[in-house]
Design a protein around this motif. Structure first.
Motif, PDB file in Angstrom:
ATOM      1  N   ILE A 140      -8.964  10.180   3.127  1.00  7.39           N
ATOM      2  CA  ILE A 140      -8.382   8.851   2.897  1.00  7.39           C
ATOM      3  C   ILE A 140      -8.301   8.070   4.204  1.00  7.39           C
ATOM      4  N   GLU A 141      -8.041   8.769   5.301  1.00  9.10           N
ATOM      5  CA  GLU A 141      -7.999   8.113   6.624  1.00  9.10           C
ATOM      6  C   GLU A 141      -9.331   7.427   6.927  1.00  9.10           C
ATOM      7  N   ASN A 142     -10.432   7.977   6.418  1.00  3.11           N
ATOM      8  CA  ASN A 142     -11.759   7.411   6.685  1.00  3.11           C
ATOM      9  C   ASN A 142     -12.106   6.223   5.789  1.00  3.11           C
ATOM     10  N   GLU A 143     -11.237   5.928   4.830  1.00  2.00           N
ATOM     11  CA  GLU A 143     -11.450   4.771   3.959  1.00  2.00           C
ATOM     12  C   GLU A 143     -10.826   3.530   4.596  1.00  2.00           C
ATOM     13  N   ALA A 144     -11.591   2.451   4.678  1.00  2.00           N
ATOM     14  CA  ALA A 144     -11.138   1.253   5.391  1.00  2.00           C
ATOM     15  C   ALA A 144      -9.923   0.601   4.757  1.00  2.00           C
ATOM     16  N   TYR A 145      -9.752   0.763   3.447  1.00  2.00           N
ATOM     17  CA  TYR A 145      -8.699   0.027   2.757  1.00  2.00           C
ATOM     18  C   TYR A 145      -7.576   0.930   2.227  1.00  2.00           C
ATOM     19  N   MET A 146      -7.529   2.178   2.710  1.00  2.00           N
ATOM     20  CA  MET A 146      -6.494   3.112   2.263  1.00  2.00           C
ATOM     21  C   MET A 146      -5.781   3.753   3.451  1.00  2.00           C
ATOM     22  N   ARG A 147      -4.557   4.188   3.193  1.00  2.00           N
ATOM     23  CA  ARG A 147      -3.839   4.983   4.190  1.00  2.00           C
ATOM     24  C   ARG A 147      -3.046   6.077   3.470  1.00  2.00           C
ATOM     25  N   PRO A 148      -3.048   7.299   4.009  1.00  2.00           N
ATOM     26  CA  PRO A 148      -2.371   8.416   3.349  1.00  2.00           C
ATOM     27  C   PRO A 148      -0.970   8.646   3.915  1.00  2.00           C
ATOM     28  N   PHE A 149      -0.135   9.252   3.088  1.00  2.00           N
ATOM     29  CA  PHE A 149       1.199   9.677   3.516  1.00  2.00           C
ATOM     30  C   PHE A 149       1.487  11.032   2.893  1.00  2.00           C
ATOM     31  N   LEU A 150       1.800  12.041   3.711  1.00  2.00           N
ATOM     32  CA  LEU A 150       2.120  13.380   3.228  1.00  2.00           C
ATOM     33  C   LEU A 150       3.635  13.521   3.058  1.00  2.00           C
ATOM     34  N   THR A 151       4.071  14.011   1.900  1.00  2.00           N
ATOM     35  CA  THR A 151       5.505  14.247   1.711  1.00  2.00           C
ATOM     36  C   THR A 151       5.980  15.452   2.530  1.00  2.00           C
ATOM     37  N   ARG A 152       5.090  16.359   2.830  1.00  2.00           N
ATOM     38  CA  ARG A 152       5.370  17.413   3.817  1.00  2.00           C
ATOM     39  C   ARG A 152       4.069  17.726   4.534  1.00  2.00           C
ATOM     40  N   ASP A 153       4.147  17.935   5.840  1.00  4.50           N
ATOM     41  CA  ASP A 153       2.952  18.227   6.624  1.00  4.50           C
ATOM     42  C   ASP A 153       2.995  19.604   7.262  1.00  4.50           C
ATOM     43  N   GLY A 154       3.965  20.420   6.820  1.00  4.81           N
ATOM     44  CA  GLY A 154       4.102  21.768   7.351  1.00  4.81           C
ATOM     45  C   GLY A 154       4.749  22.671   6.314  1.00  4.81           C
TER      46      GLY A 154
ATOM     47  N   GLU B 118     -12.455  15.892  -2.285  1.00  9.04           N
ATOM     48  CA  GLU B 118     -13.418  14.807  -2.454  1.00  9.04           C
ATOM     49  C   GLU B 118     -13.377  14.252  -3.880  1.00  9.04           C
ATOM     50  N   ALA B 119     -13.229  15.145  -4.864  1.00 11.78           N
ATOM     51  CA  ALA B 119     -13.164  14.696  -6.257  1.00 11.78           C
ATOM     52  C   ALA B 119     -11.913  13.862  -6.505  1.00 11.78           C
ATOM     53  N   ILE B 120     -10.800  14.271  -5.943  1.00  6.79           N
ATOM     54  CA  ILE B 120      -9.561  13.499  -6.106  1.00  6.79           C
ATOM     55  C   ILE B 120      -9.732  12.118  -5.490  1.00  6.79           C
ATOM     56  N   LEU B 121     -10.342  12.078  -4.300  1.00  6.18           N
ATOM     57  CA  LEU B 121     -10.561  10.783  -3.632  1.00  6.18           C
ATOM     58  C   LEU B 121     -11.465   9.880  -4.477  1.00  6.18           C
ATOM     59  N   LYS B 122     -12.553  10.410  -5.009  1.00  8.26           N
ATOM     60  CA  LYS B 122     -13.469   9.599  -5.822  1.00  8.26           C
ATOM     61  C   LYS B 122     -12.762   9.046  -7.057  1.00  8.26           C
TER      62      LYS B 122
END
Length: 452
Positions: free
Chosen positions: A258-272, A430-434
């Motif tokens: 998602i970071e590589n998509e120009a019009y999207m930004r990701p947010f993780l509810t937990r990163d660890g 990748e499937a979720i992103l598509k």
């Protein structure tokens, strides 16, 4: 006379015997009480650091009373655990503190008094502690939980805005280019309409124009929610794989894409590897004004031959199948295993929040769920060919389309191996992103009054 004297001596000896017996029983009872109070065993000690909070857990075979006090200059938390003697397991707590722990610099453990162990948490900054106990559940015995929250919690929205500032600027420039292209195309059409057509004019081959890029008014925020974490391992496969680790790995892959998509930004509810209560996951997504909430899990079922990926949306009318209801009940029990402090007011807020889900949210969730399921079904077996519905607590944000993706059955040995494969994890992400991109291409988000 001799008979009376003999009877008196007999009664005296009986009274003395009874007194001795009573003293012995009292001593034995006291000894037993001391054994009960001091005989508790610490079965395990664990520390789960994160930016949100640091959790320390002491697991024992019996419940133990605790008291606390906050001291300053320097900042530290002092906890006294009653009915306990210092042992090697408790001493291990000292070595479990990590250098990158945001809130704890070190822990000191000592025998404060007979039957009382004192824990001193040296802090890196002032904290607001929540101390509570948990009854036995799942694989755990009694647990004493120390949650150390910062006095000034981090603001996830501000962090997200800072991290995506460059992308916001690039999107604005891209939209300007889209406007210019559209204006040029409109002018060309008008000029062509004004040009007279003569019978002798030589036919000029039509030049096909490239399709106009899609214009997005703002960045689309995708909240990615790796299930379980910390005290809650989730489902465990026959090879020992833990759901919490697998889904975090997939979630991070999706975040990078998602970071590589120009019009999207990701947010993780937990990163660890730490526990996040179900209602807090929802609150986090709402705090960053997410446009979509995607919770990632790995199925488990009582029968090891169950297989296939699934996508779930919320239901207000009951589960769409027995399996869906079973899954929802299992996932909703995460708070019990992970350990939530039900004495806090947050629980009341959570119950209010989770009763606010709307029909419109469910309709949108089914649309995005179908898009994602179609993409996953292009390469992986599906458990069901349609989006299922059940009352998942984590999907009850009232204003955010929300889906839960069960990536495969970790309880199936073949699928457990697949879930641990880097290639499969990447294809699932990748499937979720598509699927997400397909949904938003047809349902672009509207502009907000204040762009974030």
């Amino acid at each position: 006379m001799r008979i009376k004297k003999a009877l008196g001596q007999t009664n005296l000896s009986r009274r003395q015997h009874l007194k001795k017996t009573a003293k012995f029983l009292s001593f034995a009872l006291l000894f037993t009480e001391v054994e009960i109070a001091w005989g508790a065993k610490i079965l395990g000690v664990r520390i789960w650091p994160s930016e949100d909070y640091t959790r320390i857990t002491l697991e024992s075979d019996t419940p133990l009373p605790i008291t606390q006090q906050i001291l300053t200059n320097p900042d530290r938390l002092v906890v006294d655990v009653q009915g306990l003697e210092l042992n090697p397991t408790l001493k291990d707590l000292v070595a479990k503190v990590k250098p990158n722990d945001p809130y704890v610099s070190q822990i000191r453990v000592g025998q404060f008094q007979p039957g009382i162990v004192r824990l001193v948490f040296d802090l890196k900054e002032p904290i607001k502690p929540q101390l509570f106990t948990l009854d036995p559940v799942a694989e755990y015995n009694y647990r004493m939980v120390f949650d150390l929250y910062p006095t000034t919690p981090p603001d996830p929205l501000m962090e997200l805005v800072k991290s995506s500032a460059r992308k916001e600027s690039a999107l604005a420039k891209s939209n300007e280019e889209v406007d210019l292209i559209a204006q040029f195309a409109t002018k060309k059409e008008k000029d062509a309409a004004k040009t007279p057509v003569t019978p002798t004019a030589q036919a000029i081959p039509e030049i096909k124009q490239a399709p106009t890029p899609t214009k997005y008014q703002r960045l689309i925020t995708i909240a990615i929610d790796p299930g379980h974490g910390g005290e809650d391992p989730g489902a465990i496969g026959s090879l020992g794989s833990k759901e919490k680790h697998v889904v975090l790995s997939i979630a991070k892959r999706l975040k990078d894409k998602i970071e590589n998509e120009a019009y999207m930004r990701p947010f993780l509810t937990r990163d660890g590897d730490y526990f996040v209560p179900l209602h807090v996951r929802v609150q986090k997504a709402r705090r960053v004004e997410a446009d979509l909430f995607v919770s990632i899990h790995a199925d488990a079922f009582i029968q090891p031959h169950a297989k296939g990926a699934s996508v779930f949306a919320l239901s207000q009318m009951g589960a769409s199948s027995t399996m869906a209801r079973w899954m929802a009940n299992k996932e909703n029990a995460s708070d019990l295993v992970g350990g939530i402090n039900i004495k806090t007011q947050d629980r009341q807020v959570a119950n209010l929040l989770l009763d606010m889900s709307t029909t419109a949210q469910i309709k949108d969730s089914l649309q995005v769920g179908n898009s994602v399921l179609k993409q996953i079904g292009g390469f992986a077996p599906l458990h069901k060919g349609k989006v299922e519905q059940a009352s998942f607590a984590v999907l009850k944000a009232p204003d955010i389309p929300s889906i839960l993706v069960e990536t495969a059955f970790i309880s199936n040995p073949q699928e457990e191996a697949r879930l641990n494969d880097d290639g499969y994890q990447d294809r699932i992400a990748e499937a979720i992103l598509k699927g997400i991109k397909d949904y938003f291409s047809k349902n672009p988000p509207v502009a907000r009054r204040a762009t974030t």
